[in-house]
Design an enzyme around this catalytic site. Structure first.
Site, short mmCIF file in Angstrom:
data_model
loop_
_atom_site.label_atom_id
_atom_site.label_comp_id
_atom_site.label_asym_id
_atom_site.label_seq_id
_atom_site.Cartn_x
_atom_site.Cartn_y
_atom_site.Cartn_z
N ASN A 186 0.86 -1.18 0.00
CA ASN A 186 0.00 0.00 0.00
C ASN A 186 0.90 1.24 0.00
O ASN A 186 1.48 1.58 1.02
CB ASN A 186 -0.89 -0.06 1.26
CG ASN A 186 -1.74 1.19 1.43
OD1 ASN A 186 -1.81 2.03 0.54
ND2 ASN A 186 -2.38 1.30 2.59
N LYS A 238 0.12 4.27 -0.30
CA LYS A 238 -0.51 5.46 0.31
C LYS A 238 -0.24 6.70 -0.54
O LYS A 238 -0.19 6.60 -1.76
CB LYS A 238 -0.04 5.62 1.76
CG LYS A 238 -0.26 4.34 2.58
CD LYS A 238 -0.07 4.52 4.04
CE LYS A 238 -0.28 3.19 4.75
NZ LYS A 238 -0.19 3.29 6.19
N HIS A 285 -9.72 0.97 4.85
CA HIS A 285 -8.43 1.13 5.53
C HIS A 285 -8.62 2.06 6.74
O HIS A 285 -9.39 3.00 6.68
CB HIS A 285 -7.40 1.72 4.56
CG HIS A 285 -6.02 1.71 5.12
ND1 HIS A 285 -5.59 2.66 6.02
CD2 HIS A 285 -4.99 0.85 4.96
CE1 HIS A 285 -4.34 2.39 6.38
NE2 HIS A 285 -3.96 1.29 5.75
N GLU A 320 -7.00 4.42 7.85
CA GLU A 320 -6.81 5.86 7.58
C GLU A 320 -8.06 6.45 6.93
O GLU A 320 -8.41 7.60 7.15
CB GLU A 320 -5.55 6.07 6.72
CG GLU A 320 -4.30 5.88 7.56
CD GLU A 320 -3.09 5.35 6.81
OE1 GLU A 320 -3.05 5.40 5.57
OE2 GLU A 320 -2.16 4.87 7.50
N GLU A 367 -5.56 -5.21 10.55
CA GLU A 367 -4.53 -4.21 10.79
C GLU A 367 -4.84 -3.46 12.08
O GLU A 367 -5.64 -2.51 12.07
CB GLU A 367 -4.49 -3.19 9.65
CG GLU A 367 -4.17 -3.78 8.30
CD GLU A 367 -3.61 -2.72 7.36
OE1 GLU A 367 -2.47 -2.84 6.95
OE2 GLU A 367 -4.33 -1.74 7.07
N GLY A 375 2.16 2.10 10.85
CA GLY A 375 3.11 3.21 10.72
C GLY A 375 3.82 3.57 12.01
O GLY A 375 4.48 4.61 12.09
N SER A 392 3.10 -2.24 10.38
CA SER A 392 4.55 -2.28 10.61
C SER A 392 5.19 -3.62 10.24
O SER A 392 6.12 -4.06 10.91
CB SER A 392 4.86 -1.90 12.07
OG SER A 392 4.46 -0.57 12.31
P1 PGA Z 1 2.58 0.19 7.71
O1 PGA Z 1 1.17 0.40 7.02
O2 PGA Z 1 3.18 -1.08 7.15
O3 PGA Z 1 3.40 1.41 7.32
O4 PGA Z 1 2.35 0.10 9.17
C1 PGA Z 1 0.31 -0.69 6.80
C2 PGA Z 1 -1.00 -0.21 6.22
O5 PGA Z 1 -1.45 0.88 6.59
O6 PGA Z 1 -1.61 -0.88 5.38
#
Ligand code: PGA
Length: 257
Positions: A13, A15, A99, A101, A171, A177, A216
């Site tokens: 992803n 982003k 997601h 976010e 997740e 993140g 992460s």
């Molecule tokens: P990350 O993001 O690996 O940077 O924690 C995962 C995601 O948001 O899908």
């Protein structure tokens, strides 16, 4: 009973990162770094404006493409929205739905997630439905209530044929993140609970459904995660932005495949 063989899926992803040039270069490095044939399914999710460019770069390779979101209507007066038919047209086969976010920063509700998943299915895009609890929810012991509630909202009342066309990504919001990864056995327990919930709806489809872990995921923690029997791949953010960190994650999934 034998454990069904689910083909692992690793999705990157990207982003809000990488313009046309960087997206194209990264897509080529990833595709070029995979064995052929590749026992693991690999998918990347660029920004909307890079979709067509990445699709062209990936043509003839085994790497698929996902959108990071979609709107549930096909067309109309929805300024700024992108619909499932347009994503298909641009070359997507997958789409991320719900997601954290999107849920947290853009106010997406369970009801929206459900409609988006339905729109994706209607147009034969595979929705990767993202679920996960916040730190506060985990600390008060509400993880399964929250996660299974999100699963029910996105999946409830769908028939087995729809389940065959869907993927779940667990997740934990506190792991995204942050560099904090869930303990592999804690993630496994949530994956088992998700599968058990879906088994009530469609036992055979639930046994084959892939449940990814995200939050992460890095080359140094992915091996332990992939050893868990119900972790069928990964949704990777930060570590998917460079082939040097993404390909080792795919390799760990290959080792499990
Ligand atoms: P990350 O993001 O690996 O940077 O924690 C995962 C995601 O948001 O899908």
């Amino acid at each position: 009973m034998s454990i069904p063989r689910r083909r692992p899926l690793v999705a990157g992803n990207w982003k809000l990162h990488h313009g046309l040039h960087a997206s194209e270069a990264l897509a080529r490095s990833i595709a070029g770094g995979l064995p052929s044939p590749c026992p693991v399914e690999v998918v990347v999710a660029p920004v909307y404006t890079a979709l067509a460019t990445v699709a062209a770069a990936l043509r003839g390779t085994s790497v698929g493409m996902s959108s990071q979101d979609l709107h549930w209507e096909d067309r109309g007066a929805f300024t700024g929205a992108v619909s499932a038919p347009l994503l298909k047209d641009a070359g997507c086969t997958y789409v991320l739905v719900g997601h954290s976010e999107r849920r947290q920063l853009f106010g997406e509700r369970d009801e929206d997630v459900r409609r988006k998943a339905s729109a994706a299915l209607r147009h034969r895009l595979v929705p990767i439905v993202c679920v996960g609890e916040t730190l506060e929810e985990r600390e008060r012991g509400a993880t399964l209530d929250v996660v299974l509630g999100q699963v029910d909202a996105a999946f409830g009342d769908r028939d087995a044929s729809a389940l065959d066309q869907m993927v779940v990504a667990y997740e934990p919001v506190w792991a995204i993140g942050t560099g904090k990864v869930a303990r592999a056995e804690d993630a496994q327990a949530v994956h088992v609970a998700i599968r058990a919930r879906l088994t009530r709806m469609a036992p055979e489809a639930a046994a084959m459904l892939r449940i990814l872990y995200g939050g992460s995921v890095k080359p140094d923690n992915v091996v332990e995660l992939m050893q868990q029997p119900d972790i069928d791949g990964a949704l990777v953010g930060g570590a998917s932005l460079e082939a040097a960190s993404f390909l080792p994650i795919v390799q760990a999934a290959i080792a499990r495949a």
